[in-house]
Design a protein around this motif. Structure first.
Motif, short mmCIF file in Angstrom:
data_model
loop_
_atom_site.label_atom_id
_atom_site.label_comp_id
_atom_site.label_asym_id
_atom_site.label_seq_id
_atom_site.Cartn_x
_atom_site.Cartn_y
_atom_site.Cartn_z
N UNK A 46 -18.17 -18.20 -24.47
CA UNK A 46 -17.02 -19.07 -24.19
C UNK A 46 -15.74 -18.51 -24.82
N UNK B 297 -14.47 -15.92 -22.60
CA UNK B 297 -13.86 -16.60 -21.45
C UNK B 297 -12.45 -17.07 -21.81
N UNK C 190 -8.78 -15.54 -16.29
CA UNK C 190 -9.53 -16.78 -16.09
C UNK C 190 -8.63 -17.99 -15.86
N UNK D 242 -7.00 -20.83 -13.94
CA UNK D 242 -7.50 -21.56 -12.76
C UNK D 242 -9.01 -21.49 -12.63
N UNK D 243 -9.66 -21.11 -13.72
CA UNK D 243 -11.13 -21.01 -13.64
C UNK D 243 -11.80 -21.86 -14.71
N UNK D 244 -13.05 -22.16 -14.45
CA UNK D 244 -13.86 -22.92 -15.40
C UNK D 244 -15.18 -22.20 -15.61
N UNK D 245 -15.93 -22.67 -16.57
CA UNK D 245 -17.24 -22.09 -16.81
C UNK D 245 -18.24 -23.25 -16.78
N UNK D 246 -19.22 -23.13 -15.91
CA UNK D 246 -20.10 -24.28 -15.66
C UNK D 246 -21.47 -23.80 -15.17
N UNK E 219 -22.74 -33.26 -10.64
CA UNK E 219 -21.38 -33.78 -10.44
C UNK E 219 -21.07 -33.93 -8.95
N UNK F 292 -21.21 -27.68 -6.44
CA UNK F 292 -20.50 -28.96 -6.44
C UNK F 292 -20.16 -29.38 -5.00
N UNK G 46 -11.56 -23.58 -10.43
CA UNK G 46 -11.49 -25.01 -10.72
C UNK G 46 -12.08 -25.82 -9.57
N UNK G 47 -12.76 -26.90 -9.91
CA UNK G 47 -13.30 -27.78 -8.87
C UNK G 47 -12.16 -28.58 -8.25
N UNK G 48 -12.29 -28.84 -6.95
CA UNK G 48 -11.23 -29.57 -6.25
C UNK G 48 -11.82 -30.71 -5.46
#
Lengths: 350, 621
Positions: free
Chosen positions: B38, B41, B213, B215-219, B227, B369, B403-405
């Motif tokens: 992380x 990241x 990174x 606009x990005x996430x780590x999932x 979700x 997602x 990112x989730x939208x």
């Protein structure tokens, strides 16, 4: 087997509080053998739902596979039914019930469907105390595959072909008591006077209600030597507690409570009135119920009637902390958290 | 401790190397390792960590392999690693051999290293981790936990992890327990200082801040599925524990508890049922969907095997259902903690008789997602089960994705569900009657109307009005209508994703195409980009759904040579393509990887290059 259903009904047939006669609760014409115990049970179900003033379309008829599981087609044709797969009615009913708590769930199963292939699901639906009426149409054999012994066939019972069953039978009533069922009763398809009030009580119970109904198979299991025949059952039946169902609206007068009776209030305000053969029998005592059941069995007697009732218990809806509105009626505005919540989640994942 | 001869020097590598941690499972290493990835990241550097874990709770070897890749390739990099962080004596012999020439073996030198583990071509860097924790902490559990944090601190010095990035993660992790922040930061600092004291200079493999990174996430894929189910309107989750799918239900529970509790009554606008087995789980899903609530289950291969009978019922009785299959290595119990794409055929043709099931193939957490949410619309629109196939690599590892939208104007597509009013305004309701030629009939939900719309749902043959029949013609009509519906399906399914690398006007043939799906995406794109850079242009098509849309067949027809990349032994996607698109088997060449590790670009490139026909090669632009 009849193939035409008469449309004529008595012009002054009684109506229930919804103004409906029992005709509104009928189903398709039965394809079961003439004299099948299952048809008597279907008739009792119609009578019970009618008497409880439940609109037919507010019932869900659930079943697995077998002669018993075909029978929901023969009552309440204004209700949806689900004839699922063998032994799996409990899981489908669980899902349906969690989705919509407002319907009345009547599960119809058989001894093969419940005591063999469906044993696991039977045990677990009891553990969850799902709010449903689970009827086992118990004839001790596999009718639809031509009469093989089932797991409820008694040890020593003689099959139609003359073979003696060497295996111990599974007593679903005893098992349900052990597993914590909150309503356990047994009846006989040939005793409508007992069966209808038992069904009414079971359907009014807010939790899992098992009704094990001995329902002779006239074609494959009604011969001398069978322990699930009409004759054998009539000779060995012992009604331990004769039931009377008292709806909430009906005033109970002192006059009615006479002799050896006991009132057990149900969750919804209705009550079950028991006329007891034995003053010491308390159907809210699980340990004693198990003892009495085994005693009757050892004396070769079939104990029927309401055997156990736990009127106040948390059913599966309570355990899951579900809202009053059925889950199936929730819409986007309640279910979907939207983009703002998602953007907060994104932030937490950076 | 120094080897006899001096190992070769490693050239400086910035943001392009692999660090692997060798731990004992159950020792609390997972959170320290996750902090490591992380932090990278947060430094804006593309990173892909992967757990390689045993089917065990405590005491067995477990690894955490972290690829750092400036170029953004997030697939597994095959081959040896630049830095091994060895904290498990049990696996040391194997771990030493995994280090590349000139690479580094970081270990706890409180105890002397077995001379048999000495290689003269790698560097050994020891820190007395056990000694340090014993001197610092009294409680044995703290000694163990902080040992992990300390080595992360040391790595901060050795490879240049920004200390502030680590601190920010500690602060976020222990937001609810602020008392734990200080001891963790101190342990990081201790590790940093000890490393600085022991080693004159940091290693030649170094991290440098970038901004890749944004606009990005780590999932993890599984959490993303959970979700997605919340957003897709699922109210009932029925499941049975099985690795590697368990965290889907857990993800749903976590997000539902957060987002779906009625603020006024505290009631749950969702139900999670841990079933007694997978049969029951899918039975509950079918029951809920039949009764109008969106419901799903998550399982893995053995569960899909158990659900076969019910999937046939849902197909034939046309009940929506959503099943997330997080694939693992089969057959049987197989390698339950290793990844594979081997449930394709059992899903696509699940159950006895003539059946075909809709399948979805996400490749990233974001797609997990989105496609989970979409799956509920698809299942209700098509009135059939939708099986989403992810895998252990995607499900149980953290992956970087966009990112989730969510589009707030989106409404659930409930399909052809009739209301009481609809029923009032129609003559006779035919549950299995095709009214408009798309093969999809009208559907009613129990309890809707007092007089109309009720029918007996069953797995036995019936006519258009749901009346039981054993007439062959009626049965056949129904089966043929199901095929019409099958042909309608692609209209509602995600389209394949095509990347063209070849110049459009080429004189030397129609070139090479690669078909892949799911988690083979990252490694496939990496391999093809490499080949393109080396002058061989290869196009690729990523399948996102089954049944296939026309684009898939067109792609096959447009190329001289087609490779199908997949992570199973039997070329299951190839089988599906051959079977459904009437492609000649010899026209599809397989690149297969199925040892349980995620597929790598090296393997894909080799698989393609070893079988290239020279006349189909198109030079890259």
């Amino acid at each position: 087997m009849s193939f035409i259903k008469p449309s004529f009904r008595h012009p002054s047939a009684p109506t229930n509080a919804l103004g409906l006669t029992t005709q509104a609760y009928e189903g398709g014409i039965s394809t079961l053998c003439a004299g099948c115990g299952h048809d008597s049970i279907s008739a009792s179900i119609m009578q019970a739902v009618w008497a409880l003033n439940i609109p037919p379309h507010r019932v869900a008829k659930m079943s697995g596979i077998g002669c018993s599981s075909k029978s929901p087609n023969y009552f309440l044709n204004k209700a949806h039914g689900f004839n699922s797969v063998h032994g799996r009615m409990p899981s489908v009913t669980t899902g349906a019930n969690v989705a919509n708590r407002d319907l009345l769930y009547i599960g119809v199963s058989g001894d093969g469907d419940t005591a063999s292939i469906g044993m696991g699901q039977f045990a677990h639906v009891i553990r969850r105390n799902l709010n449903m009426t689970y009827i086992v149409e118990n004839n001790g054999c596999y009718g639809l595959t031509k009469g093989q012994d089932s797991a409820t066939a008694d040890e020593g019972h003689k099959s139609k072909k003359g073979k003696i069953n060497p295996f111990e039978s599974i007593d679903l009533v005893a098992l349900a008591l052990e597993l914590g069922a909150t309503f356990v009763a047994r009846s006989f398809s040939g005793d409508k006077d007992q069966l209808v009030p038992l069904l009414q009580a079971a359907m009014s119970h807010k939790g899992f209600a098992l009704l094990d109904v001995v329902s002779p198979c006239v074609t494959f299991n009604n011969h001398p030597g069978s322990t699930k025949s009409y004759d054998y059952t009539r000779e060995h039946v012992q009604a331990g507690s004769v039931v009377d169902f008292v709806p909430m609206e009906q005033e109970i007068t002192l006059d009615q409570i006479k002799g050896s009776t006991q009132e057990v209030a149900l969750h919804n305000g209705d009550s079950v009135r028991l006329s007891k053969l034995n003053d010491n029998y308390d159907p809210t005592d699980r340990v004693n119920a198990i003892k009495v059941l085994h005693k009757h069995k050892s004396e070769d007697k079939l104990l029927t009637g309401l055997i156990y009732l736990e009127p106040e218990s948390d059913n599966f809806h309570d355990i899951l902390n579900l809202p009053e509105t059925p889950l199936s009626q929730l819409r986007e505005n309640t279910l979907c958290p939207g983009s703002a919540a998602l953007s907060a989640i994104n932030t937490g994942l950076k | 401790m120094s080897p006899i001869s001096t190992p070769p020097l490693m050239n400086k590598k910035v943001n392009d190397f692999v660090v692997k941690f060798a731990n004992v499972n159950g020792s609390g290493s997972a959170s320290a390792n996750s902090m490591f990835a992380k932090a990278i990241f947060r430094m804006g550097i593309p990173v892909s960590p992967r757990n390689i874990f045993p089917s065990n709770i405590q005491g067995a070897p477990t690894w955490y392999e972290v690829r750092i890749c400036e170029q953004g390739y997030l697939g597994r990099r095959a081959g040896k690693v630049e830095l091994m962080v060895s904290v498990n004596p049990q696996s040391m012999a194997d771990d030493v051999n995994e280090v590349c020439e000139g690479g580094y073996f970081f270990y706890d030198n409180t105890y002397p290293l077995d001379f048999k583990l000495i290689r003269d071509d790698i560097n050994y860097i020891g820190l007395p981790l056990t000694q340090i924790v014993n001197a610092t902490f009294n409680d044995p559990r703290r000694r163990q936990l902080f040992k992990n944090i300390i080595y992360v601190g040391s790595l901060s010095y050795l490879i240049g992890i920004e200390f502030s990035a680590l601190e920010s993660i500690v602060a976020d992790t222990f937001k609810a327990k602020p008392k734990l922040i200080e001891p963790n930061v101190s342990a990081l600092q201790l590790g940093f200082d000890e490393a600085k004291k022991a080693f004159n200079e940091p290693l030649p493999i170094q991290l440098e801040r970038r901004n890749k990174n944004d606009g990005k996430i780590m999932l993890e894929g599984n959490a993303a599925c959970g979700l997605g189910a919340v957003y897709g309107g699922a109210t009932v989750c029925a499941w049975y524990p099985i690795t590697p799918s368990t965290s889907v239900a857990e993800g749903f529970e976590k997000y539902a508890n957060k987002l779906r509790k009625d603020p006024e009554t505290g009631k749950n606008n969702f139900a999670i049922i841990q079933a007694e087995d997978e049969l029951s789980a899918i039975g509950m899903v079918i029951g809920s969907n039949w009764n109008g609530a969106r419901s799903f289950t998550a399982t893995s291969g053995p569960g899909v095997s158990l659900m076969q009978e019910f999937l046939g019922l849902a197909y034939f009785a046309e009940v929506p259902a959503v099943l997330i299959d997080v694939q693992r290595a089969g057959p049987s119990t197989g390698m339950p903690t290793r990844t594979q794409q081997s449930d394709l055929l059992i899903s696509a043709y699940a159950s006895h008789g003539d059946t075909k099931q809709v399948c979805l193939f996400p490749a990233t957490p974001k797609e997990c997602f989105e496609l989970t949410a979409d799956a509920f619309d698809i299942a209700e629109r098509l009135q059939t089960p939708v099986i989403m196939l992810t895998d252990l690599d995607l499900g149980m590892n953290e992956h970087i994705c966009d990112d989730l939208e969510w589009d707030d104007s989106r409404e659930f597509d409930r399909g052809k569900v009739l209301s009481a009013e609809d029923l009032d305004n129609m003559d006779r309701f035919g549950r299995y009657l095709d009214i408009d030629g798309d093969g999809i009939p009208n559907r009613t939900i129990p309890g809707t109307h007092a007089e109309k719309g009720a029918f007996f749902t069953r797995g036995t043959s019936r006519d258009e009005y749901a009346i039981y029949t054993e007439k062959g013609e009626a049965y056949q009509r129904n089966m043929e209508r199901l095929l019409v519906k099958w042909k309608t399906a692609p209209e509602y399914l995600p389209k394949p994703e095509i990347t063209n690398r070849a110049a459009s006007s080429s004189s030397s043939g129609n070139g090479i195409g690669v078909i892949h799906y799911g988690t083979s995406m990252a490694a496939t794109h990496e391999a093809l980009d490499q080949m393109s850079a080396d002058g061989v242009a290869v196009n690729d098509l990523r399948v996102l759904a089954f049944p296939f849309s026309d684009e898939v067949k067109a792609f096959i027809d447009q190329h001289d040579q087609i490779f199908v990349v997949e992570q199973n032994r039997d070329a299951q996607m190839k089988t599906l393509l051959v079977n459904e698109l009437e492609v000649a088997p010899r026209d599809l060449q397989s690149v297969l990887e199925f040892n349980g590790d995620p597929i790598s670009a090296t393997q894909i490139r080799e698989g393609i290059e070893n079988n290239l026909k020279t006349d189909s090669v198109v030079k890259s632009a």
